[in-house]
Write an enzyme that holds these catalytic residues in place. Structure first.
Site, PDB file in Angstrom:
ATOM      1  N   ASP A  35       0.882  -1.163   0.000  1.00  0.00           N
ATOM      2  CA  ASP A  35       0.000   0.000   0.000  1.00  0.00           C
ATOM      3  C   ASP A  35       0.918   1.211   0.000  1.00  0.00           C
ATOM      4  O   ASP A  35       1.608   1.468   0.999  1.00  0.00           O
ATOM      5  CB  ASP A  35      -0.891  -0.007   1.245  1.00  0.00           C
ATOM      6  CG  ASP A  35      -1.900   1.138   1.255  1.00  0.00           C
ATOM      7  OD1 ASP A  35      -1.672   2.151   0.551  1.00  0.00           O
ATOM      8  OD2 ASP A  35      -2.912   1.035   1.967  1.00  0.00           O
ATOM      9  N   TYR A  38      -7.585  15.584  -9.078  1.00  0.00           N
ATOM     10  CA  TYR A  38      -6.702  14.686  -9.840  1.00  0.00           C
ATOM     11  C   TYR A  38      -5.611  15.499 -10.532  1.00  0.00           C
ATOM     12  O   TYR A  38      -4.427  15.150 -10.465  1.00  0.00           O
ATOM     13  CB  TYR A  38      -7.525  13.907 -10.860  1.00  0.00           C
ATOM     14  CG  TYR A  38      -6.717  12.921 -11.674  1.00  0.00           C
ATOM     15  CD1 TYR A  38      -6.307  11.706 -11.135  1.00  0.00           C
ATOM     16  CD2 TYR A  38      -6.359  13.198 -12.992  1.00  0.00           C
ATOM     17  CE1 TYR A  38      -5.564  10.800 -11.868  1.00  0.00           C
ATOM     18  CE2 TYR A  38      -5.618  12.298 -13.740  1.00  0.00           C
ATOM     19  CZ  TYR A  38      -5.223  11.099 -13.181  1.00  0.00           C
ATOM     20  OH  TYR A  38      -4.483  10.213 -13.915  1.00  0.00           O
TER      21      TYR A  38
END
Length: 267
Positions: free
Chosen positions: A59, A153
């Site tokens: 992760d 984003y």
């Protein structure tokens, strides 16, 4: 230390990461892939012939886990890491006034913090194999222009390009190369997702609008060039290349085009 060069790739369980892993393996590199998708990694490894491959569940939001992953890969690869491809990322969009806090935090944590943590963890390994080692960070066409309904984003991808430029200056004395990969629309699982405001997938909407969608097969050669080259930005696809040039020489035109189109981008 082994003489075989090695590369560690995040997001290696699908899409760009998978394609790059296969490409480098075919050229004799020891390839390590990381992802949170265990099945995806196993599928990628199944597409790589030979024994010079490795996977590690990671992760990228976990700073300590980065150190564990890279140490393990370095050991598996014979004591060396020549390149790290900071590629893991996610894509969410929508009007900023309506974007959920969870989506915003995930974009910042994975697309930006994950890249920063990866660089921190990679530094001692890349310094060891310098000169000639490289850190490649996946930015996007969204790091070149400002696209409507993709503000967060875009912010993460602009930040990745800025971070890359800073490291280029900071790590130059160590002989470590740093570059940003800036793909346009690539046919990956991200654009196969169904849009929240439509029954169409993102890809279907793009094709209907006449926007260029490139096959993932064109990406690995660009990453290879980035690892071996000396530029800061490596675009993928005609659209990304065109808009990078226009953003430098005709920024007003790009602004008008983005306002007119109101379309999103992904990398």
């Amino acid at each position: 230390m082994s003489t075989r060069r090695s590369i560690f790739i995040t997001g290696g369980g699908s899409g760009i990461g998978r394609a790059v892993a296969i490409y480098f393996a075919e050229r004799g590199w020891f390839v390590g892939i990381a992802d949170i998708n265990q099945q995806g990694m196993e599928d990628t490894l199944g597409l790589i012939e030979g024994g010079f491959k490795y996977s590690h569940r990671l992760d990228v939001r976990d700073r300590a886990a980065w150190d564990v992953a890279l140490e393990a890969f370095s050991t598996a690869a014979g004591g060396r890491i020549d390149a790290v491809f900071n590629n893991a990322g996610i894509g969410h969009g929508g009007p900023i006034a309506e974007q959920p806090t969870g989506e915003i935090e995930a974009l910042l944590d994975i697309n930006l913090k994950g890249v920063i943590y990866g660089a921190q963890a990679a530094y001692p390994h890349l310094k060891k194999t310098a000169p000639g080692s490289a850190l490649i960070n996946t930015a996007s066409l969204a790091g070149i222009i400002g696209a409507a309904n993709l503000s967060v984003y875009c912010a993460t991808k602009w930040a990745v390009r800025g971070f890359t430029r800073s490291l280029d200056a900071e790590w130059a004395p160590d002989g470590i190369k740093v570059a940003a990969l800036c793909p346009g629309f690539i046919d990956t699982p991200i654009i196969a997702q169904t849009r929240p405001d439509s029954n169409q997938s993102v890809k279907e909407s793009l094709v209907e609008a006449g926007v260029e969608v490139n096959p993932v097969s064109i990406v690995p050669k660009v990453v290879w060039d980035a690892v071996h080259g000396d530029k800061l930005d490596y675009t993928v696809g005609k659209t990304a290349s065109r808009l990078l040039m226009l953003s430098r020489f005709l920024p007003g035109r790009v602004r008008k085009e983005m306002r007119r189109q109101g379309i999103g981008t992904q990398g």
